[in-house]
Design a protein around this motif. Sequence first.
Motif, short mmCIF file in Angstrom:
data_model
loop_
_atom_site.label_atom_id
_atom_site.label_comp_id
_atom_site.label_asym_id
_atom_site.label_seq_id
_atom_site.Cartn_x
_atom_site.Cartn_y
_atom_site.Cartn_z
N TYR A 22 0.83 -1.21 0.00
CA TYR A 22 0.00 0.00 0.00
C TYR A 22 0.86 1.25 0.00
O TYR A 22 1.94 1.28 0.57
N PRO A 40 -3.73 0.66 -2.93
CA PRO A 40 -2.78 -0.40 -3.26
C PRO A 40 -1.81 0.11 -4.32
O PRO A 40 -2.20 0.75 -5.29
N ASP A 50 -5.46 -7.24 -3.47
CA ASP A 50 -5.85 -6.29 -2.44
C ASP A 50 -6.94 -6.92 -1.59
O ASP A 50 -8.04 -7.19 -2.07
#
Length: 91
Positions: A22, A40, A50
């Motif tokens: 992230y 992400p 994700d």
Amino acid sequence: MFPKIDFGAAIDTPFVVMRDFYGLSCQADGDGQHFLAVAPEPDDGDVRTDPIDVGAPLFAPGFLGLHVLDYNYALQDLLDAAAAKAAAAGL
């Protein structure tokens, strides 16, 4: 209320580290309110998916937003910092 999370792989632990997955940045909305934006940003070739649907009602700004996850995004960095301080203190 809580969405089912699909990590893209079998997870058999209560905690998962998504290191370097992230990106976080400070942003401002149209009213000048500042917030931590999370998205992400996997590296090329990263096959992880994700696990968090930030579009889910749970994370809507009028409900909880991402505050329920704030601590979790930084947890591994906090553990690393605590370990470094302990090591520097000879613990």
